[in-house]
Design a protein around this motif. Structure first.
Motif, mmCIF file in Angstrom:
data_model
loop_
_atom_site.group_PDB
_atom_site.id
_atom_site.type_symbol
_atom_site.label_atom_id
_atom_site.label_comp_id
_atom_site.label_asym_id
_atom_site.label_seq_id
_atom_site.Cartn_x
_atom_site.Cartn_y
_atom_site.Cartn_z
ATOM 1 N N TYR A 17 0.829 -1.212 0.000
ATOM 2 C CA TYR A 17 0.000 0.000 0.000
ATOM 3 C C TYR A 17 0.864 1.262 0.000
ATOM 4 O O TYR A 17 0.614 2.195 -0.769
ATOM 5 C CB TYR A 17 -0.918 -0.020 1.219
ATOM 6 N N SER A 20 2.571 2.129 -3.321
ATOM 7 C CA SER A 20 1.690 2.147 -4.497
ATOM 8 C C SER A 20 1.404 3.552 -5.009
ATOM 9 O O SER A 20 0.399 3.774 -5.677
ATOM 10 C CB SER A 20 0.364 1.462 -4.157
ATOM 11 N N ASN A 21 2.250 4.505 -4.669
ATOM 12 C CA ASN A 21 2.059 5.867 -5.174
ATOM 13 C C ASN A 21 2.235 5.902 -6.688
ATOM 14 O O ASN A 21 3.005 5.130 -7.260
ATOM 15 C CB ASN A 21 3.056 6.825 -4.514
ATOM 16 N N ILE A 24 -1.049 2.761 -10.863
ATOM 17 C CA ILE A 24 -1.187 1.406 -10.335
ATOM 18 C C ILE A 24 -1.740 0.509 -11.431
ATOM 19 O O ILE A 24 -2.714 0.863 -12.108
ATOM 20 C CB ILE A 24 -2.134 1.368 -9.117
ATOM 21 N N TRP A 26 -3.987 -1.813 -12.067
ATOM 22 C CA TRP A 26 -5.125 -2.380 -11.354
ATOM 23 C C TRP A 26 -5.487 -3.766 -11.859
ATOM 24 O O TRP A 26 -5.991 -4.594 -11.089
ATOM 25 C CB TRP A 26 -6.332 -1.450 -11.449
ATOM 26 N N TRP A 145 -13.379 0.262 -6.614
ATOM 27 C CA TRP A 145 -12.526 0.920 -7.597
ATOM 28 C C TRP A 145 -13.238 2.121 -8.210
ATOM 29 O O TRP A 145 -12.650 3.188 -8.398
ATOM 30 C CB TRP A 145 -12.125 -0.079 -8.681
ATOM 31 N N ASN A 151 -8.305 5.139 -6.121
ATOM 32 C CA ASN A 151 -7.478 5.416 -4.952
ATOM 33 C C ASN A 151 -6.826 4.127 -4.462
ATOM 34 O O ASN A 151 -7.453 3.063 -4.440
ATOM 35 C CB ASN A 151 -8.339 6.025 -3.842
ATOM 36 N N SER A 152 -5.568 4.239 -4.023
ATOM 37 C CA SER A 152 -4.822 3.051 -3.599
ATOM 38 C C SER A 152 -5.383 2.389 -2.347
ATOM 39 O O SER A 152 -4.964 1.284 -1.996
ATOM 40 C CB SER A 152 -3.348 3.424 -3.365
ATOM 41 N N ILE A 155 -6.343 -1.278 -2.210
ATOM 42 C CA ILE A 155 -5.354 -2.325 -1.918
ATOM 43 C C ILE A 155 -5.522 -2.837 -0.484
ATOM 44 O O ILE A 155 -5.320 -4.022 -0.208
ATOM 45 C CB ILE A 155 -3.931 -1.782 -2.150
#
Length: 407
Positions: A17, A20-21, A24, A26, A145, A151-152, A155
């Motif tokens: 997490y 994960s900037n 991503i 997905w 999602w 947004n991360s 995760i």
């Protein structure tokens, strides 16, 4: 050792997490999380035998029996001629043979599907339950999602070892409840109030507990004045619970719920503290009185939150729902760890962090399973709720639980 392994898995989650900037992948995240869930295939739940009752109820319906009318122990005596090796296997695995079913008809429908597809094989039945739950999780992934806009924080749900363990591993249906509640929020966001009310009632039909969210709708102006929301909610609610009219099945369901509420204790927090006070004053377990008092306080707290924090957006409504769940979870005498999953999933739509903390510490409640007679260790419980308390302190300090009216 189990907690150490779990802690390592949770640390890996937080590492993923935090790193994960930026962009991503997905699709890669989805496939990896799905793979972790599929690893559970052909495994039997180790920390819960509820699946045996799920399949038992489903098999009774499949052979045109009413699962609400008789306890499994009574059914085995009165229907010996209808019993099969499959039912006898499920009966031997069951942890609730002397109680009426507590699962609403909508849940029973899913049990029937799994039982029908099991072909009289317990492991097949387990895997079909697992398929249904994994499909619901795919739905949760898609909705989160969309609602989180990539947004991360997604995760934190998709790779969360607690979620994977409780849903795909231990086969609990809170994931389906979360899916229905997210659909309700999605419809509310789109101003589709008929659908929003319908999906909320579907969540109630799966697990009665989301009924406690009702005051939040009365405190939300758009919903309170929406005829479509209430029409959709009432119609779906009626469809979900209409089967209980047959042979007065609702009486058995209520009997089990009342017994469940007034007899069992597990993984509680505030209740355990008050119980000790009761022992000190009365000299015996005051559970019968305490549960009534705490239920009344829960109702008052839910009503207060719903009217004080008047939701004007999807995120604000989600926050109210998390607070309602939190009040309930902190005040009830029996809190199985999987109860927190809907609240955790919803909390990702808010700024709250405490439910993430709880998904880490809740696994400590399973320490009791390693003890003779499932005796709980108060120090383990203290550690679980200390970790949650740290999360709640963080949230309060950040003013995420601001009880002033939202304008």
């Amino acid at each position: 050792m189990v907690f150490l392994i779990y802690s390592c898995c949770f640390a890996a989650l937080l590492l993923i997490y935090r790193s994960s900037n930026g962009r991503i992948n997905w699709l890669g995240v989805f496939v990896a999380g799905l793979f972790l869930r599929l690893l559970m295939f052909n495994s039997t739940p180790q920390w819960s035998e509820d699946y045996a009752r799920f399949l038992w109820d489903g098999e009774l319906v499949r052979i045109h029996q009413n699962p609400y009318l008789e306890m499994p122990s009574d059914w085995m005596e009165t229907h010996a001629q209808d019993s099969t090796d499959y039912l006898e296997s499920l009966y031997g695995l069951m942890n609730s043979p002397n109680y009426y079913s507590v699962y609403p008809p909508t849940n029973q429908l899913l049990f029937v599907v799994a039982s029908y597809l099991s072909k009289q094989n317990v492991l097949n039945g387990i895997n079909w339950l697992r398929i249904l739950l994994i499909l619901s999780e795919v739905g949760v992934f898609i909705l989160l999602w969309k609602l989180l806009r990539g947004n991360s924080k997604l995760i934190l749900y998709w790779f969360n070892p607690f979620v994977i363990l409780e849903l795909s591993g231990n086969l609990h249906f809170e994931g389906l409840v979360l899916l229905a509640l997210l659909l309700s929020l999605w419809a509310y966001k789109k101003q589709q109030f008929l659908a929003s009310g319908s999906f909320w009632s579907l969540a109630v039909g799966l697990k009665i507990l989301p009924l406690m969210l009702l005051p939040s709708f009365l405190g939300t102006k758009q919903i309170r004045k929406s005829l479509g929301f209430w029409i959709g909610g009432i119609i779906v609610f009626g469809i979900c619970f209409l089967p209980l009219v047959l042979n007065n099945s609702w009486i058995s369901l209520l009997t089990s719920l009342e017994l469940y509420q007034g007899k069992f204790e597990f993984n509680a927090s505030v209740y355990y503290l008050l119980r000790e006070v009761g022992f000190w004053i009365k000299g015996y377990n005051t559970i019968a009185t305490l549960t009534k008092i705490l239920s009344a306080i829960t109702l008052v707290g839910i009503s207060y939150i719903s009217w004080k924090k008047k939701a004007e957006s999807m995120g604000q409504l989600a926050e109210i729902w998390v607070l309602i769940y939190l009040i309930y979870l902190l005040l009830q005498p029996i809190i199985h760890p999987w109860y927190i999953i809907p609240a955790f999933g919803l909390s990702l739509l808010t700024n709250m962090k405490s439910m993430v903390f709880w998904t880490f510490s809740a696994v400590l409640s399973y320490h009791a399973y390693s003890q003779v007679d499932f005796i709980e260790n108060p120090w383990v419980l203290f550690l679980e709720y200390l970790i949650l308390g740290i999360g709640l302190t963080w949230d309060f300090k950040k003013e995420n639980f601001n009880l002033k009216p939202i304008h």
